[in-house]
Design an enzyme around this catalytic site. Sequence first.
Site, mmCIF file in Angstrom:
data_model
loop_
_atom_site.group_PDB
_atom_site.id
_atom_site.type_symbol
_atom_site.label_atom_id
_atom_site.label_comp_id
_atom_site.label_asym_id
_atom_site.label_seq_id
_atom_site.Cartn_x
_atom_site.Cartn_y
_atom_site.Cartn_z
ATOM 1 N N ASP A 127 -6.850 -2.351 -1.675
ATOM 2 C CA ASP A 127 -6.018 -3.491 -2.070
ATOM 3 C C ASP A 127 -5.369 -4.110 -0.842
ATOM 4 O OD1 ASP A 127 -4.731 -5.153 -4.086
ATOM 5 O OD2 ASP A 127 -2.873 -4.111 -3.569
ATOM 6 N N ARG A 145 -1.018 0.239 2.931
ATOM 7 C CA ARG A 145 -1.057 -0.794 3.964
ATOM 8 C C ARG A 145 -2.382 -0.661 4.710
ATOM 9 N NH1 ARG A 145 2.271 -2.923 1.471
ATOM 10 N NH2 ARG A 145 4.369 -3.574 2.063
HETATM 11 P P1 NAI Z 1 8.203 5.902 -1.050
HETATM 12 O O1 NAI Z 1 9.131 5.695 0.081
HETATM 13 O O2 NAI Z 1 8.766 6.234 -2.397
HETATM 14 O O3 NAI Z 1 7.143 7.057 -0.672
HETATM 15 C C1 NAI Z 1 6.510 7.143 0.565
HETATM 16 C C2 NAI Z 1 6.163 8.602 0.810
HETATM 17 O O4 NAI Z 1 5.443 8.672 2.050
HETATM 18 C C3 NAI Z 1 7.404 9.491 0.948
HETATM 19 O O5 NAI Z 1 7.273 10.657 0.153
HETATM 20 C C4 NAI Z 1 7.423 9.823 2.433
HETATM 21 O O6 NAI Z 1 7.981 11.122 2.690
HETATM 22 C C5 NAI Z 1 5.954 9.772 2.765
HETATM 23 N N1 NAI Z 1 5.711 9.646 4.190
HETATM 24 C C6 NAI Z 1 6.476 9.058 5.135
HETATM 25 N N2 NAI Z 1 5.928 9.183 6.356
HETATM 26 C C7 NAI Z 1 4.778 9.881 6.174
HETATM 27 C C8 NAI Z 1 3.770 10.339 7.057
HETATM 28 N N3 NAI Z 1 3.866 10.126 8.378
HETATM 29 N N4 NAI Z 1 2.744 11.025 6.543
HETATM 30 C C9 NAI Z 1 2.668 11.272 5.207
HETATM 31 N N5 NAI Z 1 3.589 10.860 4.317
HETATM 32 C C10 NAI Z 1 4.640 10.174 4.800
HETATM 33 O O7 NAI Z 1 7.313 4.600 -1.110
HETATM 34 P P2 NAI Z 1 6.498 4.020 -2.361
HETATM 35 O O8 NAI Z 1 7.375 3.139 -3.174
HETATM 36 O O9 NAI Z 1 5.778 5.130 -3.021
HETATM 37 O O10 NAI Z 1 5.463 3.063 -1.620
HETATM 38 C C11 NAI Z 1 4.462 3.580 -0.766
HETATM 39 C C12 NAI Z 1 3.813 2.434 -0.009
HETATM 40 O O11 NAI Z 1 3.083 1.633 -0.933
HETATM 41 C C13 NAI Z 1 4.796 1.434 0.635
HETATM 42 O O12 NAI Z 1 5.203 1.896 1.918
HETATM 43 C C14 NAI Z 1 3.983 0.190 0.727
HETATM 44 O O13 NAI Z 1 3.336 0.161 1.991
HETATM 45 C C15 NAI Z 1 2.935 0.338 -0.368
HETATM 46 N N6 NAI Z 1 3.081 -0.658 -1.431
HETATM 47 C C16 NAI Z 1 1.991 -1.437 -1.743
HETATM 48 C C17 NAI Z 1 2.063 -2.377 -2.748
HETATM 49 C C18 NAI Z 1 0.884 -3.212 -3.139
HETATM 50 O O14 NAI Z 1 1.044 -4.193 -3.878
HETATM 51 N N7 NAI Z 1 -0.318 -2.902 -2.697
HETATM 52 C C19 NAI Z 1 3.323 -2.596 -3.492
HETATM 53 C C20 NAI Z 1 4.377 -1.673 -3.138
HETATM 54 C C21 NAI Z 1 4.256 -0.755 -2.127
#
Ligand code: NAI
Length: 345
Positions: free
Chosen positions: A254, A230
């Site tokens: 991105d 993000r």
């Molecule tokens: P996920 O929920 O599987 O993983 C997120 C990780 O971040 C978890 O391991 C969590 O413990 C960690 N986390 C949470 N708070 C944190 C903090 N304060 N400091 C460090 N790590 C922390 O999520 P996923 O599926 O891997 O997606 C990650 C992000 O990717 C989403 O939140 C979304 O913003 C972004 N995204 C972007 C897309 C795009 O098209 N550019 C598409 C899908 C997701």
Amino acid sequence: MKVLVFDTKPYDREYLERENKNYNFKLKFLESKLSPDTAKLANGYDVVCAFVNDDINAETIDILVQNGVKAIAMRCAGYNNVDMKHAYGKIHVVRVPKYSPYAVAEHAMALLLTLNRKIHRAYIRTRDSNFALNGLLGFDLHGKTAGIVGTGQIGRCFIDICKGFGMKIIAYDAYPNPDLGLEYVDLNTLLAQSDVISLHCPLTQDTHYMLNAESMKRLKKGVVIVNTSRGALIETSALIEALKSGQIGGAALDVYEEEADVFFEDWSNQVIQDDQLMRLLSFNNVILTSHQAFFTRDALAKIAEVTFLNLKEIAENINPIENEICYRCEKFGKDCNRKQGKPCF
Ligand code: NAI
């Protein structure tokens, strides 16, 4: 059940309509984003379906609730654009937590490779019969240290890809997963030791401007930053200064903190008013795509599939809904109601 789909592009419609053949919900598609100005259009609908740049603040939520909407179905993984605290107890919010982490991780690597090996510049040069290599010098990823922030679904896929390139991995996560066998370090160590940093954590109050003027001082000089998560994880004004000074050697993005007004639309015949965005685009060591990391056929099909499974659970009044998110879940983690099989509210 009647579903009003906001912020619809032709590709969304194609995949959602195809999946709806299995369900026959009444879908209406709008191009407009969901916001306080458009929320009242949902009058008479049971559910609204929304996306990453819809503005689902407290006012939007109140208008939806006043108009009888029972649920917000996010057709994405991130939900930083929803006021979850305000939604709790008033309206259910579901999402598609895992559609294709591969799509996003592969795009992150595509951006990194393109930026490092200057493929975007070489493509244009050779088409113009310019076969010179000056200015196209990159570095081997092999042997370099990749610092991964967030080791969830996408972070883990990206780690596997980096390992395939022979990179050394270090990781930071607020909730480290000991089963992954990763070398977890604190954020400052990651910033200081990484040659490439890739952000894969959600945008929250804790992660907002995680890379700012202060934390950027701790970076290894010349580091490449990859952000497919993000935009507001990075303070753009600080990024611009760090690119100018050479503290950051390149940025593969991105996402962008003010993307909502610009991304997903064609502005090629108009004057863009966002000076920071245009400054970013003027750097030859910045590559920017328009939030397209998720954009594969496989991901769109999976998004549609899971969105309709979510809608089916809403239609059948199943509670807890498997993919519901709520303020309480976020606040109480593993003690949340849903994880104990009880309704969120
Ligand atoms: P996920 O929920 O599987 O993983 C997120 C990780 O971040 C978890 O391991 C969590 O413990 C960690 N986390 C949470 N708070 C944190 C903090 N304060 N400091 C460090 N790590 C922390 O999520 P996923 O599926 O891997 O997606 C990650 C992000 O990717 C989403 O939140 C979304 O913003 C972004 N995204 C972007 C897309 C795009 O098209 N550019 C598409 C899908 C997701």
